[in-house]
Scaffold this motif. Structure first.
Motif, short mmCIF file in Angstrom:
data_model
loop_
_atom_site.label_atom_id
_atom_site.label_comp_id
_atom_site.label_asym_id
_atom_site.label_seq_id
_atom_site.Cartn_x
_atom_site.Cartn_y
_atom_site.Cartn_z
N UNK A 29 11.51 -2.17 7.09
CA UNK A 29 10.36 -2.25 6.20
C UNK A 29 10.28 -1.02 5.29
N UNK A 30 10.63 0.14 5.81
CA UNK A 30 10.66 1.36 4.98
C UNK A 30 11.67 1.23 3.85
N UNK A 31 12.84 0.68 4.16
CA UNK A 31 13.86 0.49 3.13
C UNK A 31 13.38 -0.46 2.03
N UNK A 32 12.72 -1.54 2.43
CA UNK A 32 12.20 -2.49 1.46
C UNK A 32 11.13 -1.82 0.59
N UNK A 33 10.25 -1.04 1.22
CA UNK A 33 9.19 -0.38 0.46
C UNK A 33 9.75 0.67 -0.49
N UNK A 34 10.81 1.37 -0.08
CA UNK A 34 11.44 2.34 -0.98
C UNK A 34 12.14 1.62 -2.13
N UNK A 35 12.78 0.52 -1.83
CA UNK A 35 13.54 -0.21 -2.84
C UNK A 35 12.63 -0.73 -3.94
N UNK A 36 11.47 -1.24 -3.57
CA UNK A 36 10.54 -1.80 -4.55
C UNK A 36 9.46 -0.81 -4.98
N UNK A 37 9.62 0.45 -4.59
CA UNK A 37 8.72 1.55 -4.99
C UNK A 37 7.26 1.26 -4.63
N UNK A 38 7.05 0.74 -3.44
CA UNK A 38 5.69 0.44 -3.00
C UNK A 38 4.99 1.66 -2.40
N UNK A 39 5.73 2.72 -2.14
CA UNK A 39 5.12 3.91 -1.58
C UNK A 39 4.22 4.62 -2.59
N UNK A 40 4.32 4.29 -3.86
CA UNK A 40 3.45 4.91 -4.85
C UNK A 40 2.00 4.46 -4.67
N UNK A 41 1.79 3.37 -3.93
CA UNK A 41 0.45 2.87 -3.65
C UNK A 41 -0.16 3.48 -2.39
N UNK A 42 0.63 4.29 -1.67
CA UNK A 42 0.21 4.83 -0.39
C UNK A 42 -0.19 6.29 -0.57
N UNK A 43 -1.32 6.67 0.02
CA UNK A 43 -1.82 8.03 -0.13
C UNK A 43 -1.03 9.02 0.71
N UNK A 44 -0.80 8.71 1.98
CA UNK A 44 -0.12 9.61 2.90
C UNK A 44 1.02 8.84 3.56
N UNK A 45 2.22 9.08 3.09
CA UNK A 45 3.37 8.25 3.50
C UNK A 45 3.64 8.32 5.01
N UNK A 46 3.62 9.52 5.59
CA UNK A 46 3.91 9.65 7.02
C UNK A 46 2.86 8.95 7.87
N UNK A 47 1.62 9.08 7.49
CA UNK A 47 0.55 8.41 8.23
C UNK A 47 0.67 6.89 8.11
N UNK A 48 1.01 6.43 6.92
CA UNK A 48 1.21 4.99 6.70
C UNK A 48 2.38 4.48 7.53
N UNK A 49 3.49 5.22 7.54
CA UNK A 49 4.65 4.81 8.34
C UNK A 49 4.32 4.74 9.82
N UNK A 50 3.56 5.71 10.29
CA UNK A 50 3.17 5.71 11.71
C UNK A 50 2.25 4.52 12.02
N UNK A 51 1.31 4.24 11.12
CA UNK A 51 0.40 3.12 11.34
C UNK A 51 1.16 1.79 11.35
N UNK A 52 2.14 1.65 10.46
CA UNK A 52 2.96 0.44 10.43
C UNK A 52 3.75 0.31 11.72
#
Length: 68
Positions: A29-52
């Protein structure tokens, strides 16, 4: 639900296997989100990754009751 799984004579906690599965799904899922640049919508990437990861782990454990 079985709490210990026997793999060639080695007793492995079932939660360890579910953590590995959830981590693999999270990595995909991280690879997909990086590929489509969806992390720009996330405030805190590490916290979001942990929650996912926690959500995926909960889902894997929940579904494991029906698969075993």
């Amino acid at each position: 639900m079985r709490y210990v799984i026997d793999i060639y004579g080695v007793l492995v906690p079932a939660l360890l296997l579910w953590i590995i599965v959830a981590y693999a799904l999270s990595a995909l899922l991280r690879l997909v989100m990086q590929r489509f640049d969806l992390y720009r919508l996330v405030w805190h990437r590490a916290l979001f990754d942990f929650a996912v990861f926690v959500c995926l782990l909960g889902g894997v454990v929940y579904l494991s009751e029906y698969l075993s």
